[in-house]
Design an enzyme around this catalytic site. Sequence first.
Site, PDB file in Angstrom:
ATOM      1  N   GLU A  41       0.839  -1.194   0.000  1.00 30.14           N
ATOM      2  CA  GLU A  41       0.000   0.000   0.000  1.00 30.14           C
ATOM      3  C   GLU A  41       0.876   1.248   0.000  1.00 30.14           C
ATOM      4  O   GLU A  41       1.941   1.286   0.633  1.00 30.14           O
ATOM      5  CB  GLU A  41      -0.953   0.038   1.190  1.00 30.14           C
ATOM      6  CG  GLU A  41      -0.273   0.261   2.525  1.00 30.14           C
ATOM      7  CD  GLU A  41      -1.240   0.611   3.647  1.00 30.14           C
ATOM      8  OE1 GLU A  41      -1.404   1.820   3.931  1.00 30.14           O
ATOM      9  OE2 GLU A  41      -1.803  -0.316   4.250  1.00 30.14           O
ATOM     10  N   LYS A 130      -8.180  -3.492  10.599  1.00 31.95           N
ATOM     11  CA  LYS A 130      -6.850  -2.992  10.957  1.00 31.95           C
ATOM     12  C   LYS A 130      -6.895  -2.464  12.394  1.00 31.95           C
ATOM     13  O   LYS A 130      -7.565  -1.458  12.658  1.00 31.95           O
ATOM     14  CB  LYS A 130      -6.459  -1.888   9.974  1.00 31.95           C
ATOM     15  CG  LYS A 130      -5.268  -1.034  10.360  1.00 31.95           C
ATOM     16  CD  LYS A 130      -5.079   0.065   9.316  1.00 31.95           C
ATOM     17  CE  LYS A 130      -4.040   1.084   9.727  1.00 31.95           C
ATOM     18  NZ  LYS A 130      -3.836   2.112   8.666  1.00 31.95           N
TER      19      LYS A 130
END
Length: 212
Positions: A41, A130
């Site tokens: 990412e 997350k």
Amino acid sequence: MTGLAPYLQRCPLVAILRGVEPVEVVEIALALEENGFSIVEVPLNSPRPLESIARLAETVGDRMLVGAGTVIDPEAVDRVVAAGGRLIVMPHADAAVVERAKSLGALAIPGFATPGEAFAMLRAGADALKLFPAEAAPPAVLKAMRAVLPLEVAVLPVGGITPETMAGYVAAGANGFGLGSALYRPGDTVESVSRKAKAFRDAWVTLPSRSA
């Protein structure tokens, strides 16, 4: 679109390249791939992040899951997907961002810090969760929340993770991790990132009772 699970099964360590420059991003991603990583990412507060995402999508997107981090509003999701990103990672719990990602066929991993946020994100369609910031949620906190979260939901602690701290979280129910400055810092050479990636990967594969 392939779901998140196959990438997590290959390697549930998400490389967070905060601050990476477009000119170096592909070479770094290739080094990560060589060390077994399958998810990368580019946080949107990096220099020209959409250019980096586009370069990654073009060169490694057929083999790695490429996306953006620090996605804080639905409009940013549109830009990431247009650039070729397939993963939306958020620091916070915002159903509108998750819903926009899912509507565009992208995968969504929102941040959470409480059970209430976790369940709200799952209702919105999150593909995984997350735990952020992990520095404020030690393994004992994760263990307590794991007692109520669905077993099939992957939970990835992010924030201050090192090869040495992974074992405690895995024992508490973590399914993988997001790796930031301990893996990559602006200015790191490809060789440095490769060494750190290998250390994380070696630590992961030797952990007892790991979940992926």
